[in-house]
Design a protein around this motif. Sequence first.
Motif, PDB file in Angstrom:
ATOM      1  N   ARG A  35      -0.440  69.635 -28.073  1.00 13.37           N
ATOM      2  CA  ARG A  35      -0.841  68.568 -29.004  1.00 13.37           C
ATOM      3  C   ARG A  35      -0.834  67.197 -28.313  1.00 13.37           C
ATOM      4  N   LEU A  36       0.126  67.005 -27.406  1.00 17.64           N
ATOM      5  CA  LEU A  36       0.184  65.742 -26.656  1.00 17.64           C
ATOM      6  C   LEU A  36      -1.062  65.575 -25.790  1.00 17.64           C
ATOM      7  N   ILE A  37      -1.432  66.617 -25.056  1.00 15.80           N
ATOM      8  CA  ILE A  37      -2.590  66.541 -24.156  1.00 15.80           C
ATOM      9  C   ILE A  37      -3.877  66.340 -24.952  1.00 15.80           C
ATOM     10  N   ALA A  38      -3.994  67.055 -26.077  1.00 13.83           N
ATOM     11  CA  ALA A  38      -5.174  66.899 -26.935  1.00 13.83           C
ATOM     12  C   ALA A  38      -5.225  65.489 -27.531  1.00 13.83           C
ATOM     13  N   GLY A  39      -4.054  64.987 -27.920  1.00 12.91           N
ATOM     14  CA  GLY A  39      -3.978  63.636 -28.479  1.00 12.91           C
ATOM     15  C   GLY A  39      -4.321  62.561 -27.459  1.00 12.91           C
ATOM     16  N   LEU A  40      -3.875  62.747 -26.228  1.00 12.96           N
ATOM     17  CA  LEU A  40      -4.209  61.794 -25.158  1.00 12.96           C
ATOM     18  C   LEU A  40      -5.717  61.723 -24.966  1.00 12.96           C
ATOM     19  N   ASP A  41      -6.356  62.885 -25.023  1.00 18.34           N
ATOM     20  CA  ASP A  41      -7.807  62.954 -24.869  1.00 18.34           C
ATOM     21  C   ASP A  41      -8.498  62.232 -26.023  1.00 18.34           C
ATOM     22  N   LYS A  42      -7.987  62.450 -27.244  1.00 18.00           N
ATOM     23  CA  LYS A  42      -8.560  61.819 -28.431  1.00 18.00           C
ATOM     24  C   LYS A  42      -8.417  60.303 -28.391  1.00 18.00           C
ATOM     25  N   CYS A  43      -7.235  59.838 -27.939  1.00 18.08           N
ATOM     26  CA  CYS A  43      -6.967  58.393 -27.867  1.00 18.08           C
ATOM     27  C   CYS A  43      -7.716  57.726 -26.720  1.00 18.08           C
ATOM     28  N   GLY A  44      -8.178  58.512 -25.797  1.00 23.22           N
ATOM     29  CA  GLY A  44      -8.847  57.950 -24.623  1.00 23.22           C
ATOM     30  C   GLY A  44      -7.873  57.445 -23.570  1.00 23.22           C
ATOM     31  N   ILE A  45      -6.642  57.936 -23.630  1.00 25.81           N
ATOM     32  CA  ILE A  45      -5.634  57.556 -22.635  1.00 25.81           C
ATOM     33  C   ILE A  45      -5.807  58.461 -21.426  1.00 25.81           C
ATOM     34  N   ILE A  46      -6.120  57.862 -20.296  1.00 25.21           N
ATOM     35  CA  ILE A  46      -6.315  58.649 -19.072  1.00 25.21           C
ATOM     36  C   ILE A  46      -5.070  58.499 -18.207  1.00 25.21           C
ATOM     37  N   ILE A  47      -4.269  59.552 -18.186  1.00 19.85           N
ATOM     38  CA  ILE A  47      -3.055  59.565 -17.363  1.00 19.85           C
ATOM     39  C   ILE A  47      -2.859  61.004 -16.871  1.00 19.85           C
ATOM     40  N   ASN A  48      -2.577  61.147 -15.583  1.00 22.19           N
ATOM     41  CA  ASN A  48      -2.439  62.509 -15.054  1.00 22.19           C
ATOM     42  C   ASN A  48      -1.043  63.068 -15.323  1.00 22.19           C
ATOM     43  N   ARG A  49      -0.902  64.365 -15.104  1.00 22.83           N
ATOM     44  CA  ARG A  49       0.349  65.047 -15.427  1.00 22.83           C
ATOM     45  C   ARG A  49       1.502  64.595 -14.545  1.00 22.83           C
ATOM     46  N   LYS A  50       1.190  64.244 -13.309  1.00 23.33           N
ATOM     47  CA  LYS A  50       2.233  63.771 -12.389  1.00 23.33           C
ATOM     48  C   LYS A  50       2.856  62.481 -12.927  1.00 23.33           C
ATOM     49  N   ALA A  51       2.015  61.552 -13.323  1.00 22.11           N
ATOM     50  CA  ALA A  51       2.496  60.270 -13.852  1.00 22.11           C
ATOM     51  C   ALA A  51       3.217  60.458 -15.182  1.00 22.11           C
ATOM     52  N   LEU A  52       2.694  61.358 -15.995  1.00 26.33           N
ATOM     53  CA  LEU A  52       3.301  61.631 -17.300  1.00 26.33           C
ATOM     54  C   LEU A  52       4.689  62.246 -17.128  1.00 26.33           C
ATOM     55  N   ALA A  53       4.829  63.165 -16.173  1.00 26.57           N
ATOM     56  CA  ALA A  53       6.124  63.791 -15.897  1.00 26.57           C
ATOM     57  C   ALA A  53       7.112  62.753 -15.365  1.00 26.57           C
ATOM     58  N   TRP A  54       6.609  61.838 -14.526  1.00 24.70           N
ATOM     59  CA  TRP A  54       7.477  60.775 -14.000  1.00 24.70           C
ATOM     60  C   TRP A  54       7.973  59.898 -15.147  1.00 24.70           C
TER      61      TRP A  54
END
Length: 116
Positions: free
Chosen positions: A78-97
Amino acid sequence: MSRAIDGSKRKNHRKKILKQAKGYWGRRGTNFKTAKDAVAKSLVYAYRDRKDRKGVFRRLWIVRINAACRELDISYSRLIAGLDKCGIIINRKALAWLATEDPVAFKAVVEKVKGA
């Protein structure tokens, strides 16, 4: 023409292989014939695993993000789908950090996603 048995090129080649096989178990580290096979195989593994490492880290990041998400009552998908919907472009490495080092910022991202 006679075969070179004690030539410098031959010695250098053997020395190089045995140096690469240093620390191998049993004869693999001392016997040229077995060391040659062991080194060849290890180089194949090294090449393969350099490619595989990318996937290993991606899986690690996903596990970290998912763990942080669950604490904030949202699933990873749901987080990844929501990020896509919001137009927030952030990769998994940065998100994990963010999830491990800056929980406040991660929470802000999750709240924005929940609002969408």
